[in-house]
Design an enzyme around this catalytic site. Structure first.
Site, PDB file in Angstrom:
ATOM      1  N   HIS A  60      62.843 -14.359  16.654  1.00 52.43           N
ATOM      2  CA  HIS A  60      61.892 -13.644  15.812  1.00 52.43           C
ATOM      3  C   HIS A  60      60.533 -14.332  15.728  1.00 52.43           C
ATOM      4  O   HIS A  60      59.536 -13.665  15.421  1.00 52.43           O
ATOM      5  CB  HIS A  60      62.465 -13.474  14.406  1.00 52.43           C
ATOM      6  CG  HIS A  60      63.477 -12.384  14.294  1.00 52.43           C
ATOM      7  ND1 HIS A  60      64.821 -12.584  14.574  1.00 52.43           N
ATOM      8  CD2 HIS A  60      63.366 -11.076  13.961  1.00 52.43           C
ATOM      9  CE1 HIS A  60      65.471 -11.448  14.406  1.00 52.43           C
ATOM     10  NE2 HIS A  60      64.623 -10.518  14.040  1.00 52.43           N
ATOM     11  N   GLY A  61      60.478 -15.621  15.967  1.00 49.13           N
ATOM     12  CA  GLY A  61      59.173 -16.255  15.901  1.00 49.13           C
ATOM     13  C   GLY A  61      59.226 -17.757  16.049  1.00 49.13           C
ATOM     14  O   GLY A  61      60.269 -18.381  15.833  1.00 49.13           O
TER      15      GLY A  61
END
Length: 482
Positions: free
Chosen positions: A326-327
């Site tokens: 996700h990041g």
């Protein structure tokens, strides 16, 4: 190009008319139009990003063709690793280069050595995490002989770049979506109407729920030291529905738009906030990503077939990798690890599949046991979302400390409380519709089929009016950053 923009409101009807009125007699023309429209849609952000998706398409198409004629196991494995290295190499460079560099510098500094290295001003290409995983699934399935490689480059290009789900999913498997490009689509009125209905519900989730919740979530998270514990809990609640309305709304619009063009995409959300435990939540939230990690990472690692140590290891790997996907921030890693901790007791007690199927199926209300389970799961999810939204780990911990302070039971004091109450009522409307339609593909699907035509039209017009009356400040979709 945003779904909730004037640009897309013009783009979609134009492509629809060209697709069904000018290209309807030729499969190749239909697919070619999809490729052109998809590249236009994607290049609307930055035309330079097109080079990456075109290169990825050429690489995986070529590897698929090579695998179709190669029988030597070592060479086949070499082709597979080439695809993995190229795709994950691009993803790693654009998404994680600065993260690893900054942490490497910090590690050397901790041991008294200064490492002189400069970060790069890297722009993250929109949707790279999604189409990278989509093309990887094709190569892996071809390698495992689960799918025959295509020799139709236009069809494959359309599969990789299909504009409705290109930048934020659902992450489609080649086994489901690619074969749909092999046969000419015929217009089906009922499918198109259902697609419009799902687009309408997706727009309600995005512009009414997500965008309005974003205003309050941003205020509470950006100024968390100024608010009471009850206010911070309310801010976390607003973010909980912001991310759901934002991402499930995008998925609804993508799936509905696909149906306008004769395609069927897989369901991506199945009313996750009605889950009775964390295992069920992850079977219902971002299903295309969860099943991707299950099939291409968790099962190859051994899944839950080994001993207790292997089960625990694989559980943490799958959740931490999912968080990191996700990041490039430690907050996502902690978020993944926290969900693994939530999941672990269920796995060890062999109860991770105890809640299968629709909650309170055939009943208007759940029983007390299911209600308590849903409330507990929802609360744990809200707490985990704090790490997902926070700027860094210390910010998340400070925010949680604020929630569980002495002011937890106080009445929240903040500006625009009247509007906040309106948003909470709209969230209640969302959950009411989805509760009644929880046995369908999307909540609004249940409404209108058997109604009198007049009532049906009035109901949909009512939803449209709510959208225009309560439209929030335009926000980009959260998952564009992933």
């Amino acid at each position: 190009m945003l779904f909730n923009s004037i640009d897309f409101a013009v783009f979609l009807p134009v492509v629809f008319i060209l697709y069904w009125f000018f290209c309807n007699k030729s499969l190749k023309l239909q697919n070619l139009l999809i490729v052109i429209a998809s590249y236009l849609f994607y290049g609307w952000w930055d035309w330079r990003f097109l080079s990456l998706i075109i290169f990825s398409t050429i690489v995986d198409y070529s590897i698929g063709v090579a695998l179709s004629t190669e029988e030597n196991s070592k060479k086949r494995k070499g082709f597979l690793w080439l695809s993995i290295i190229v795709n994950l190499g691009f993803l790693g460079f654009f998404k994680y280069y600065n993260f690893f560099l900054d942490n490497l510098i910090s590690a050397f500094t901790l041991f008294g050595t200064e490492l002189h290295a400069s970060s790069l001003k890297i722009i993250l290409p929109v949707g790279i995490s999604f189409y990278t995983f989509q093309t990887l699934s094709y190569t892996i399935d071809v390698y495992k002989r689960k799918l025959n490689p295509t020799k139709d480059f236009i069809a494959f290009s359309a599969f990789v770049s299909f504009f409705p789900q290109l930048v934020a999913g659902p992450i489609e498997r080649a086994t489901n979506l690619l074969p749909q490009f092999y046969s000419k689509r015929k217009f089906e009125y009922s499918k198109a109407v259902d697609g419009l209905r799902q687009i309408l519900w997706g727009m309600f989730k995005k512009v009414v729920i997500a965008d309005n919740c974003a205003e309050f979530a941003n205020e509470f998270f950006n100024n968390h030291t100024e608010y009471s514990g009850s206010g911070l809990l309310l801010g976390a609640l607003f973010f909980t529905f912001q991310i759901y309305g934002d991402f499930s709304g995008y998925s609804d619009i993508a799936i509905g738009t696909s149906r306008l063009f004769g395609f069927n995409l897989k369901q991506n959300f199945a009313f996750p906030y009605f889950s009775r435990d964390i295992a069920e939540f992850w079977r219902r939230w971002h299903m295309s990503l969860s099943t991707w990690f299950r099939d291409y990472l968790y099962i190859p690692l051994g899944g839950s077939k080994g001993g207790t140590a292997m089960k625990v290891r694989n559980t943490f790997i799958i959740f931490i990798v999912s968080g990191f996907w996700h990041g490039a921030n430690w907050t996502f890693i902690v978020w993944g690890a926290l969900n693994a901790l939530y999941f672990l007791p269920l796995l060890l007690a062999n109860k991770n599949r105890s809640n299968i199927g629709t909650v309170a199926e055939g009943k208007l209300t759940p029983n007390i046991s299911d209600m308590l389970k849903m409330c507990t799961t929802f609360f744990l999810t809200v707490i985990a979302w704090v790490f997902f939204r926070a700027n860094n780990v210390s910010h998340a911990i400070s925010y949680l400390n604020g929630i569980f302070s002495k002011s937890f039971l106080s009445i929240p004091e903040f500006e625009n409380r009247t509007h906040a109450i309106e948003v909470l009522v709209l969230i209640g409307f969302l959950m009411f519709i989805e509760w009644l339609g929880r046995d369908t593909q999307y909540g609004l699907e249940k409404f209108g089929f058997k109604w009198n035509k007049t009532f049906r039209i009035l109901f949909y017009l009512g939803v449209v009016c709510i959208i225009f009356l309560f439209i929030g400040k335009e926000q980009e979709f959260i998952y564009f950053q992933f």
